[in-house]
Design a protein around this motif. Sequence first.
Motif, PDB file in Angstrom:
ATOM      1  N   ASN A   1       0.830  -1.213   0.000  1.00  0.00           N
ATOM      2  CA  ASN A   1       0.000   0.000   0.000  1.00  0.00           C
ATOM      3  C   ASN A   1       0.861   1.257   0.000  1.00  0.00           C
ATOM      4  OD1 ASN A   1      -2.484   1.289  -0.088  1.00  0.00           O
ATOM      5  ND2 ASN A   1      -2.637   1.433   2.150  1.00  0.00           N
ATOM      6  N   ASN A   2       2.041   1.152  -0.605  1.00  0.00           N
ATOM      7  CA  ASN A   2       2.980   2.278  -0.708  1.00  0.00           C
ATOM      8  C   ASN A   2       3.304   2.875   0.655  1.00  0.00           C
ATOM      9  OD1 ASN A   2       4.551   3.808  -2.673  1.00  0.00           O
ATOM     10  ND2 ASN A   2       3.369   5.589  -1.984  1.00  0.00           N
ATOM     11  N   GLY A   3       3.292   2.027   1.708  1.00  0.00           N
ATOM     12  CA  GLY A   3       3.623   2.506   3.042  1.00  0.00           C
ATOM     13  C   GLY A   3       2.633   3.505   3.594  1.00  0.00           C
ATOM     14  N   GLY A   4       1.443   3.602   2.990  1.00  0.00           N
ATOM     15  CA  GLY A   4       0.452   4.589   3.430  1.00  0.00           C
ATOM     16  C   GLY A   4       0.755   5.993   2.961  1.00  0.00           C
ATOM     17  N   CYS A   5       1.698   6.127   2.038  1.00  0.00           N
ATOM     18  CA  CYS A   5       2.107   7.447   1.553  1.00  0.00           C
ATOM     19  C   CYS A   5       1.452   7.771   0.203  1.00  0.00           C
ATOM     20  CB  CYS A   5       3.634   7.508   1.413  1.00  0.00           C
ATOM     21  SG  CYS A   5       4.536   7.119   2.936  1.00  0.00           S
ATOM     22  N   TRP A   6       1.601   9.055  -0.212  1.00  0.00           N
ATOM     23  CA  TRP A   6       1.066   9.517  -1.492  1.00  0.00           C
ATOM     24  C   TRP A   6       1.856   8.899  -2.640  1.00  0.00           C
ATOM     25  CZ3 TRP A   6       3.799  12.076  -5.270  1.00  0.00           C
ATOM     26  CH2 TRP A   6       3.061  12.609  -6.327  1.00  0.00           C
TER      27      TRP A   6
ATOM     28  N   ALA B   1       5.902   9.146  -2.361  1.00  0.00           N
ATOM     29  CA  ALA B   1       6.392   9.835  -1.168  1.00  0.00           C
ATOM     30  C   ALA B   1       6.979   8.847  -0.155  1.00  0.00           C
ATOM     31  CB  ALA B   1       5.265  10.635  -0.525  1.00  0.00           C
ATOM     32  N   CYS B   2       7.008   7.557  -0.509  1.00  0.00           N
ATOM     33  CA  CYS B   2       7.581   6.530   0.367  1.00  0.00           C
ATOM     34  C   CYS B   2       8.991   6.206  -0.093  1.00  0.00           C
ATOM     35  CB  CYS B   2       6.719   5.273   0.357  1.00  0.00           C
ATOM     36  SG  CYS B   2       7.258   4.000   1.544  1.00  0.00           S
ATOM     37  N   SER B   3       9.944   6.316   0.796  1.00  0.00           N
ATOM     38  CA  SER B   3      11.346   6.080   0.451  1.00  0.00           C
ATOM     39  C   SER B   3      11.876   4.871   1.221  1.00  0.00           C
ATOM     40  CB  SER B   3      12.199   7.311   0.789  1.00  0.00           C
ATOM     41  OG  SER B   3      13.576   7.039   0.597  1.00  0.00           O
ATOM     42  N   VAL B   4      12.582   3.979   0.522  1.00  0.00           N
ATOM     43  CA  VAL B   4      13.162   2.798   1.174  1.00  0.00           C
ATOM     44  C   VAL B   4      14.292   3.177   2.121  1.00  0.00           C
ATOM     45  CG1 VAL B   4      12.530   1.248  -0.705  1.00  0.00           C
ATOM     46  CG2 VAL B   4      14.728   2.437  -0.781  1.00  0.00           C
ATOM     47  N   ASN B   5      14.786   4.404   2.006  1.00  0.00           N
ATOM     48  CA  ASN B   5      15.868   4.857   2.880  1.00  0.00           C
ATOM     49  C   ASN B   5      15.359   5.280   4.250  1.00  0.00           C
ATOM     50  OD1 ASN B   5      17.811   4.502   0.826  1.00  0.00           O
ATOM     51  ND2 ASN B   5      17.289   6.486  -0.057  1.00  0.00           N
ATOM     52  N   ASN B   6      14.045   5.443   4.386  1.00  0.00           N
ATOM     53  CA  ASN B   6      13.448   5.840   5.657  1.00  0.00           C
ATOM     54  C   ASN B   6      12.549   4.714   6.150  1.00  0.00           C
ATOM     55  OD1 ASN B   6      14.625   8.426   5.361  1.00  0.00           O
ATOM     56  ND2 ASN B   6      12.875   9.130   4.156  1.00  0.00           N
TER      57      ASN B   6
ATOM     58  N   GLY C   1       7.564   7.217   8.082  1.00  0.00           N
ATOM     59  CA  GLY C   1       7.272   8.550   7.567  1.00  0.00           C
ATOM     60  C   GLY C   1       7.145   8.607   6.060  1.00  0.00           C
ATOM     61  N   CYS C   2       6.604   9.738   5.591  1.00  0.00           N
ATOM     62  CA  CYS C   2       6.408   9.997   4.161  1.00  0.00           C
ATOM     63  C   CYS C   2       6.951  11.381   3.828  1.00  0.00           C
ATOM     64  CB  CYS C   2       4.917   9.927   3.799  1.00  0.00           C
ATOM     65  SG  CYS C   2       4.097   8.381   4.267  1.00  0.00           S
ATOM     66  N   SER C   3       7.622  11.504   2.727  1.00  0.00           N
ATOM     67  CA  SER C   3       8.136  12.814   2.279  1.00  0.00           C
ATOM     68  C   SER C   3       7.971  12.908   0.772  1.00  0.00           C
ATOM     69  CB  SER C   3       9.609  12.987   2.676  1.00  0.00           C
ATOM     70  OG  SER C   3      10.404  11.951   2.124  1.00  0.00           O
ATOM     71  N   CYS C   4       7.458  14.056   0.328  1.00  0.00           N
ATOM     72  CA  CYS C   4       7.199  14.236  -1.095  1.00  0.00           C
ATOM     73  C   CYS C   4       8.500  14.180  -1.882  1.00  0.00           C
ATOM     74  CB  CYS C   4       6.493  15.573  -1.336  1.00  0.00           C
ATOM     75  SG  CYS C   4       4.837  15.646  -0.621  1.00  0.00           S
ATOM     76  N   PRO C   5       8.494  13.573  -3.057  1.00  0.00           N
ATOM     77  CA  PRO C   5       9.716  13.482  -3.862  1.00  0.00           C
ATOM     78  C   PRO C   5      10.098  14.840  -4.452  1.00  0.00           C
ATOM     79  CG  PRO C   5       7.866  12.607  -5.087  1.00  0.00           C
ATOM     80  CD  PRO C   5       7.343  12.923  -3.722  1.00  0.00           C
TER      81      PRO C   5
ATOM     82  N   HIS D   1       1.486  12.670   2.552  1.00  0.00           N
ATOM     83  CA  HIS D   1       0.224  11.984   2.306  1.00  0.00           C
ATOM     84  C   HIS D   1      -0.544  12.663   1.181  1.00  0.00           C
ATOM     85  CE1 HIS D   1       0.787   9.510   5.880  1.00  0.00           C
ATOM     86  NE2 HIS D   1       1.157  10.615   6.518  1.00  0.00           N
ATOM     87  N   THR D   2      -0.241  13.943   0.988  1.00  0.00           N
ATOM     88  CA  THR D   2      -0.757  14.712  -0.147  1.00  0.00           C
ATOM     89  C   THR D   2       0.399  15.506  -0.722  1.00  0.00           C
ATOM     90  OG1 THR D   2      -2.935  14.898   0.890  1.00  0.00           O
ATOM     91  CG2 THR D   2      -2.442  16.416  -0.914  1.00  0.00           C
ATOM     92  N   CYS D   3       0.658  15.385  -2.016  1.00  0.00           N
ATOM     93  CA  CYS D   3       1.759  16.079  -2.670  1.00  0.00           C
ATOM     94  C   CYS D   3       1.242  16.783  -3.924  1.00  0.00           C
ATOM     95  CB  CYS D   3       2.888  15.112  -3.054  1.00  0.00           C
ATOM     96  SG  CYS D   3       3.658  14.264  -1.644  1.00  0.00           S
ATOM     97  N   THR D   4       1.710  18.015  -4.164  1.00  0.00           N
ATOM     98  CA  THR D   4       1.325  18.785  -5.349  1.00  0.00           C
ATOM     99  C   THR D   4       2.567  19.165  -6.134  1.00  0.00           C
ATOM    100  OG1 THR D   4       1.349  20.847  -4.068  1.00  0.00           O
ATOM    101  CG2 THR D   4      -0.764  19.695  -4.276  1.00  0.00           C
TER     102      THR D   4
END
Length: 561
Positions: free
Chosen positions: A405-410, A421-426, A429-433, A441-444
Amino acid sequence: MPECYFALKAWNAQQAGAAALIVVDTKDEPLITMDSPEASTTVDAFIEKLTIPSALIQKPFGQSIKDALQKGDQEVLLKLDWSESVPHPDERVEYELWTNSNDECGARCDEQMNFIKNFKGHAQILEKDGYTMFTPHYITWYCPKPFVFSDQCKSQCINHGRYCAPDPEHDFGEGYSGKDVVLENLRQLCVHRVANETNRSWVWWDYVTDFHIRCSMKKHRYTLECAEDVIKSLGLPSEKIKKCMGDPEADDDNEVLKLQQDSQVSFHSKSENILRKISKKLVIFVLVYNKVGRRTRGHVTILPTLVVNDVQYRGKLERTAVLRAICSGFKETTDPLICLSGDLETNECLERNGGCWVDSQNGISACKDTFRGRVCECPSVNGVQYQGDGYTFCKAVGPGRCTVNNGGCWSDTRDGKKFSACSVNNVTGCSCPQGFRGDGHTCTDIDECQERLACQCDGCTCKDTYGGYECKCKGDKLYIANQDTCIERKASKYAWFISLLVLGVVTSACLAGYIFYRYRLRAYMDTEIMAIMSQYMPLDNQHQSQVVTHENEPLHQTSIA
């Protein structure tokens, strides 16, 4: 009025319409095992028809129930939950069966042999997979010293009266002797010990079952020859078993049977005289209890006796009932599949997911079925661990979380390119690319051109794209993104000339160096080598008196040094 058997009390209660029976001990003492009535026509009429659950409880607990009932101001609810009666500290259950090879002791012997045959399959599955550790035991008696040389002790004991068993027929002149029983008990113990040395301890169940079928006393086949045939058919090393059994005529302890007597030690030090009147002669055997031990399972005085996780099993010696007792000894969530069958327990996860967290989209649930009931525990799925309370939420953590489920990220996909927004290095948490902004969770998309974040060099043209931008330079120039500048794509003729000139100079220098090494330096080194060799190897007679000189004396001296 004489006391009646516990089983008869239960039968009378069942006949009176009781749904269950609780008997309160009249003495404040540790719980004991209730003995079954001796086989008779009257007993056979009801013993197999008992269906209600029944239990013996200690006097203080029974008094507290009576006090609550007498108050009458509140409802008293009792739950008979056998699953909590057995300790369950870890993922392995240790259990032992106190039994006997004698099959001429009536209904009780038939009961234990039927149990061994019926439970063999379950026992071997559990032991082969490492879920249980089973140990067989055999009770032995000893003959007091004044009777060691009597005919009774000689026919019923080995090792000079140290290990004895009662005569099966209670008749010294006919049939098999107690000595035969002791020797077969010892053989069965050695079968388990030898098989255990090769990690095949479950073969004991095969041997005991086959021996009972092929070598029973009723068929007059209770012999050494029959036992050896069974041993051979199971591929067991007979010589090792004989060595394990030792010499039954030796006036010394038998290691295997001595351990059995030590295992009979109970919490309280006790010696119990077993009086048996056989052929009008009083024979005394002493049931061995040594020094005070730390065992809490109670006295082992009745055969058969089952002990699960060091607690004496109190119930019917029947396949399903015993399997329930063993399954209740596993730590929650470590139950083997055999304990989760519909015959033993109800899967509470099938109804409303047991009230636990569930991800219906991916079919992931925190509900885990166990023998004692469901537990809500965040699962581990395909190497991805979930964390949470198991009831209201669970979230994936760790490097593999992005696969579920993409780690629950956008995430989003445009023109065949995926943005996440899901990184294997973390691990959390989620961070926009890059090229996006938001909380993960929301990225524009960021418009780098409009916000003048890139492509600001002279003569550059900026075009925004999803998740990035395109920058073009005027003419045939090439755009360098990290420098945000444009450079010429083609070099000038003058630059080409300089490059070729430098290359030619470097090539000429390398060639000149090679020629110098090839001719001048090598000739010089040959001269030096010849000079050194001349001091140890005369060239010829006419030059013996000549002194060799060298062009470069310091170098020659250094070479000699």
